[in-house]
Every structure is written in structure tokens, then in C-alpha cells.
Design a protein around this motif. Structure first.
Motif, PDB file in Angstrom:
ATOM      1  N   ALA A 126      73.615  25.753  41.037  1.00  0.00           N
ATOM      2  CA  ALA A 126      74.639  26.806  41.086  1.00  0.00           C
ATOM      3  C   ALA A 126      74.426  27.766  42.254  1.00  0.00           C
ATOM      4  O   ALA A 126      74.589  28.979  42.117  1.00  0.00           O
ATOM      5  CB  ALA A 126      74.669  27.571  39.769  1.00  0.00           C
ATOM      6  N   LEU A 127      74.110  27.217  43.415  1.00  0.00           N
ATOM      7  CA  LEU A 127      73.828  28.060  44.573  1.00  0.00           C
ATOM      8  C   LEU A 127      75.053  28.814  45.071  1.00  0.00           C
ATOM      9  O   LEU A 127      74.929  29.903  45.625  1.00  0.00           O
ATOM     10  CB  LEU A 127      73.233  27.221  45.699  1.00  0.00           C
ATOM     11  CG  LEU A 127      71.862  26.586  45.424  1.00  0.00           C
ATOM     12  CD1 LEU A 127      71.371  25.848  46.665  1.00  0.00           C
ATOM     13  CD2 LEU A 127      70.852  27.645  45.004  1.00  0.00           C
ATOM     14  N   ARG A 128      76.231  28.228  44.878  1.00  0.00           N
ATOM     15  CA  ARG A 128      77.443  28.923  45.314  1.00  0.00           C
ATOM     16  C   ARG A 128      77.713  30.150  44.449  1.00  0.00           C
ATOM     17  O   ARG A 128      78.107  31.203  44.958  1.00  0.00           O
ATOM     18  CB  ARG A 128      78.631  27.961  45.289  1.00  0.00           C
ATOM     19  CG  ARG A 128      78.507  26.842  46.310  1.00  0.00           C
ATOM     20  CD  ARG A 128      79.688  25.897  46.310  1.00  0.00           C
ATOM     21  NE  ARG A 128      79.513  24.822  47.278  1.00  0.00           N
ATOM     22  CZ  ARG A 128      80.384  23.860  47.507  1.00  0.00           C
ATOM     23  NH1 ARG A 128      81.531  23.830  46.820  1.00  0.00           N
ATOM     24  NH2 ARG A 128      80.137  22.922  48.409  1.00  0.00           N
ATOM     25  N   LEU A 129      77.511  30.019  43.160  1.00  0.00           N
ATOM     26  CA  LEU A 129      77.646  31.181  42.277  1.00  0.00           C
ATOM     27  C   LEU A 129      76.593  32.228  42.612  1.00  0.00           C
ATOM     28  O   LEU A 129      76.876  33.430  42.612  1.00  0.00           O
ATOM     29  CB  LEU A 129      77.509  30.746  40.817  1.00  0.00           C
ATOM     30  CG  LEU A 129      78.682  29.977  40.208  1.00  0.00           C
ATOM     31  CD1 LEU A 129      78.344  29.560  38.779  1.00  0.00           C
ATOM     32  CD2 LEU A 129      79.944  30.822  40.224  1.00  0.00           C
ATOM     33  N   ALA A 130      75.379  31.769  42.880  1.00  0.00           N
ATOM     34  CA  ALA A 130      74.304  32.688  43.248  1.00  0.00           C
ATOM     35  C   ALA A 130      74.639  33.418  44.544  1.00  0.00           C
ATOM     36  O   ALA A 130      74.327  34.606  44.693  1.00  0.00           O
ATOM     37  CB  ALA A 130      72.989  31.925  43.399  1.00  0.00           C
ATOM     38  N   ALA A 131      75.294  32.722  45.477  1.00  0.00           N
ATOM     39  CA  ALA A 131      75.666  33.352  46.746  1.00  0.00           C
ATOM     40  C   ALA A 131      76.691  34.455  46.529  1.00  0.00           C
ATOM     41  O   ALA A 131      76.601  35.536  47.123  1.00  0.00           O
ATOM     42  CB  ALA A 131      76.208  32.302  47.708  1.00  0.00           C
ATOM     43  N   VAL A 132      77.661  34.194  45.660  1.00  0.00           N
ATOM     44  CA  VAL A 132      78.686  35.206  45.379  1.00  0.00           C
ATOM     45  C   VAL A 132      78.067  36.417  44.680  1.00  0.00           C
ATOM     46  O   VAL A 132      78.275  37.569  45.076  1.00  0.00           O
ATOM     47  CB  VAL A 132      79.813  34.610  44.511  1.00  0.00           C
ATOM     48  CG1 VAL A 132      80.787  35.701  44.071  1.00  0.00           C
ATOM     49  CG2 VAL A 132      80.552  33.525  45.277  1.00  0.00           C
ATOM     50  N   VAL A 198      80.963  18.345  34.678  1.00  0.00           N
ATOM     51  CA  VAL A 198      81.651  19.614  34.885  1.00  0.00           C
ATOM     52  C   VAL A 198      81.459  20.119  36.312  1.00  0.00           C
ATOM     53  O   VAL A 198      82.353  20.745  36.890  1.00  0.00           O
ATOM     54  CB  VAL A 198      81.152  20.665  33.867  1.00  0.00           C
ATOM     55  CG1 VAL A 198      79.685  20.999  34.096  1.00  0.00           C
ATOM     56  CG2 VAL A 198      82.004  21.933  33.940  1.00  0.00           C
ATOM     57  N   VAL A 199      80.305  19.824  36.896  1.00  0.00           N
ATOM     58  CA  VAL A 199      80.040  20.252  38.272  1.00  0.00           C
ATOM     59  C   VAL A 199      80.807  19.372  39.253  1.00  0.00           C
ATOM     60  O   VAL A 199      81.331  19.866  40.263  1.00  0.00           O
ATOM     61  CB  VAL A 199      78.529  20.207  38.566  1.00  0.00           C
ATOM     62  CG1 VAL A 199      78.247  20.618  40.013  1.00  0.00           C
ATOM     63  CG2 VAL A 199      77.770  21.134  37.614  1.00  0.00           C
ATOM     64  N   ARG A 200      80.885  18.071  38.975  1.00  0.00           N
ATOM     65  CA  ARG A 200      81.660  17.169  39.833  1.00  0.00           C
ATOM     66  C   ARG A 200      83.132  17.566  39.872  1.00  0.00           C
ATOM     67  O   ARG A 200      83.795  17.447  40.899  1.00  0.00           O
ATOM     68  CB  ARG A 200      81.537  15.726  39.339  1.00  0.00           C
ATOM     69  CG  ARG A 200      80.198  15.074  39.603  1.00  0.00           C
ATOM     70  CD  ARG A 200      80.331  13.557  39.591  1.00  0.00           C
ATOM     71  NE  ARG A 200      80.989  13.088  38.366  1.00  0.00           N
ATOM     72  CZ  ARG A 200      80.338  12.685  37.278  1.00  0.00           C
ATOM     73  NH1 ARG A 200      79.004  12.695  37.269  1.00  0.00           N
ATOM     74  NH2 ARG A 200      81.004  12.257  36.214  1.00  0.00           N
ATOM     75  N   ASP A 201      83.641  18.069  38.752  1.00  0.00           N
ATOM     76  CA  ASP A 201      85.048  18.442  38.679  1.00  0.00           C
ATOM     77  C   ASP A 201      85.331  19.825  39.222  1.00  0.00           C
ATOM     78  O   ASP A 201      86.482  20.174  39.498  1.00  0.00           O
ATOM     79  CB  ASP A 201      85.541  18.376  37.218  1.00  0.00           C
ATOM     80  CG  ASP A 201      85.502  16.956  36.664  1.00  0.00           C
ATOM     81  OD1 ASP A 201      85.500  16.011  37.476  1.00  0.00           O
ATOM     82  OD2 ASP A 201      85.422  16.806  35.435  1.00  0.00           O
ATOM     83  N   ASN A 203      83.784  22.073  42.181  1.00  0.00           N
ATOM     84  CA  ASN A 203      82.831  22.207  43.286  1.00  0.00           C
ATOM     85  C   ASN A 203      82.238  23.603  43.410  1.00  0.00           C
ATOM     86  O   ASN A 203      81.147  23.764  43.965  1.00  0.00           O
ATOM     87  CB  ASN A 203      83.492  21.810  44.615  1.00  0.00           C
ATOM     88  CG  ASN A 203      83.687  20.309  44.733  1.00  0.00           C
ATOM     89  OD1 ASN A 203      82.915  19.534  44.181  1.00  0.00           O
ATOM     90  ND2 ASN A 203      84.715  19.899  45.459  1.00  0.00           N
ATOM     91  N   TRP A 204      82.955  24.613  42.925  1.00  0.00           N
ATOM     92  CA  TRP A 204      82.443  25.979  43.040  1.00  0.00           C
ATOM     93  C   TRP A 204      81.205  26.199  42.168  1.00  0.00           C
ATOM     94  O   TRP A 204      80.509  27.212  42.349  1.00  0.00           O
ATOM     95  CB  TRP A 204      83.528  26.989  42.684  1.00  0.00           C
ATOM     96  CG  TRP A 204      84.114  26.822  41.309  1.00  0.00           C
ATOM     97  CD1 TRP A 204      85.180  26.035  40.968  1.00  0.00           C
ATOM     98  CD2 TRP A 204      83.680  27.446  40.102  1.00  0.00           C
ATOM     99  NE1 TRP A 204      85.433  26.131  39.626  1.00  0.00           N
ATOM    100  CE2 TRP A 204      84.532  26.992  39.066  1.00  0.00           C
ATOM    101  CE3 TRP A 204      82.665  28.355  39.798  1.00  0.00           C
ATOM    102  CZ2 TRP A 204      84.379  27.416  37.743  1.00  0.00           C
ATOM    103  CZ3 TRP A 204      82.525  28.775  38.477  1.00  0.00           C
ATOM    104  CH2 TRP A 204      83.367  28.301  37.474  1.00  0.00           C
ATOM    105  N   LEU A 205      80.900  25.260  41.273  1.00  0.00           N
ATOM    106  CA  LEU A 205      79.707  25.366  40.441  1.00  0.00           C
ATOM    107  C   LEU A 205      78.468  24.801  41.130  1.00  0.00           C
ATOM    108  O   LEU A 205      77.370  24.940  40.605  1.00  0.00           O
ATOM    109  CB  LEU A 205      79.915  24.620  39.127  1.00  0.00           C
ATOM    110  CG  LEU A 205      80.907  25.233  38.141  1.00  0.00           C
ATOM    111  CD1 LEU A 205      81.104  24.329  36.945  1.00  0.00           C
ATOM    112  CD2 LEU A 205      80.420  26.610  37.684  1.00  0.00           C
ATOM    113  N   ARG A 206      78.653  24.152  42.275  1.00  0.00           N
ATOM    114  CA  ARG A 206      77.502  23.534  42.953  1.00  0.00           C
ATOM    115  C   ARG A 206      76.513  24.585  43.438  1.00  0.00           C
ATOM    116  O   ARG A 206      76.869  25.676  43.787  1.00  0.00           O
ATOM    117  CB  ARG A 206      77.971  22.695  44.141  1.00  0.00           C
ATOM    118  CG  ARG A 206      78.703  21.417  43.716  1.00  0.00           C
ATOM    119  CD  ARG A 206      79.178  20.641  44.925  1.00  0.00           C
ATOM    120  NE  ARG A 206      79.809  19.398  44.549  1.00  0.00           N
ATOM    121  CZ  ARG A 206      79.166  18.230  44.406  1.00  0.00           C
ATOM    122  NH1 ARG A 206      77.869  18.179  44.631  1.00  0.00           N
ATOM    123  NH2 ARG A 206      79.794  17.131  44.048  1.00  0.00           N
TER     124      ARG A 206
END
Length: 206
Positions: A126-132, A198-201, A203-206
Motif C-alpha cells: 500500500a505504498l501509494r496510500l502511504a504516499a498520500v 482487490v489490489v489487482r482491481d 491500482n490505487w491500493l498498490r
């Protein structure tokens, strides 16, 4: 009677160029080495940055005697935000931060943010969420310290070392770079995380 000599063309067999083969192999090996070094560098940066956030959460929660004195931890009834926010002395949100200082909802958001960002970076998920989340937190802390100010609200010198760039900005850029580089695959669970349905569907969860 004229005799015409016909030139004979012989097909020659060319052996593969050993030099070209070695050159191509060397280029491939160099590319692989550079990629591996980059991946390990990003992974190291990710783990160190994650530990910064995770340690801040642990120290503020349990009061290990570093930034948070022993017996002053969150579990002891202390507030992880009151000291910092109540000391804000410059910037456009000075009075707002004073009002927020020590509020329960602020404490919870701040601590959950530290924990979530720290766990995400250390585990590589969840690096993208962490970035936000990390960018939002660092932006608020940057505003709280307000590096552009030459003087504090009481007229004293702010002693700001730089009018723009400080460690909050650096942390934000680092977290964004880690997310953009997909730095969770090396020394992390990024590959496993990316395979979850759920992550494949999303991408913002990656």
C-alpha cells in the motif's frame, strides 16, 4: 568460337561473432546489476523511512524516554500532539493548531497515520496510500513549523535554516518516490500484495 568465363560465387559460412556475443552479454549483465543495485537502494531507503515513522509511533505510545519522556506516553494518558501543536508560533494556521492541540480526534488521526505509514513502508505494501497519507501529514507539519517565517509571532527570530526545504518536505518526496518506483517488491511483501484480487482491481491500493 568465343569462350566466356563465368564468375563463380561461393557461399561462405560466417561464424557467429564472439566479440558481439560477449558485448551483448556484458550489456545485459550491466543492466541487471544496475537494476539490482537500484532495487536494493530503494528497499533500504524504504525500510529506514518506515522505521522513522514506526519508531515515532512506538515512542509516543509507550514513552521510551527518547522524544517522549518515560511515563508520558499515550498509554499513560499523555497527548502525542499537544506539545508540538501548542508550541506553534508562526504561520497562517497558528491559532488553528492551538485549538487542535491535544484533541482526541487529532491524537487518533496522528497516531494512526504514523502507524499506518510506518507499517506500509516497512512491509512494502500500500505504498501509494502511504504516499498520500504521508504527504498530507508532512504538509501539515511543514505549515506548523512554517519555515518561510523570519520572525515568530512574539517578534523573536525564527532561526529557520531554510525558507522552503526542510525535513518534512524531504520525507514527503522520499515517500512519493518510493511509491512511484514500486519499491515494495525487494525485501518486502509488494509482490504478494499486488497479486491480491482487490489490489489487482484497484491500482490505487498498490
Amino acid at each position: 568460337m568465343a569462350v566466356h568465363n563465368q564468375s563463380q560465387h561461393h557461399t561462405r559460412f560466417h561464424f557467429p561473432s564472439l566479440h558481439r556475443t560477449r558485448t551483448a552479454q556484458a550489456a545485459t549483465d550491466t543492466t541487471a546489476t544496475v537494476t539490482a543495485v537500484r532495487d536494493y537502494a530503494f528497499a533500504s531507503l524504504r525500510l529506514l523511512t518506515g522505521f522513522v515513522f514506526l519508531w515515532a509511533f512506538l515512542d509516543k505510545t509507550f514513552g521510551f524516554g527518547y522524544a517522549t519522556a518515560s511515563g508520558k506516553g499515550w498509554i499513560d494518558g499523555g497527548s502525542p500532539t499537544k506539545g508540538f501543536l501548542s508550541s506553534v508560533a508562526a504561520g497562517p494556521m497558528e491559532s488553528t493548531f492551538h485549538d487542535w492541540a491535544g484533541a482526541g480526534w487529532v491524537n487518533w488521526l496522528f497516531m494512526l497515520g504514523l502507524l499506518g505509514i510506518g507499517v506500509a513502508l516497512v512491509s512494502g505494501v500500500a505504498l501509494r496510500l502511504a504516499a498520500v497519507a504521508g504527504t498530507a501529514m508532512m504538509a501539515l507539519m511543514w505549515i506548523a513549523e512554517w519555515p518561510p517565517a523570519k520572525h515568530l509571532s512574539d517578534g523573536s527570530l525564527s532561526m529557520s535554516p531554510n525558507p522552503f526545504a526542510d525535513y518534512h518536505l524531504v520525507y514527503a518526496v522520499v515517500i512519493i518516490a518510493l511509491a512511484a518506483a514500486g519499491a515494495g517488491a525487494t525485501w518486502g511483501l509488494g509482490k504478494v500484495w499486488a497479486k491480491l484480487p482487490v489490489v489487482r482491481d484497484h491500482n490505487w491500493l498498490r
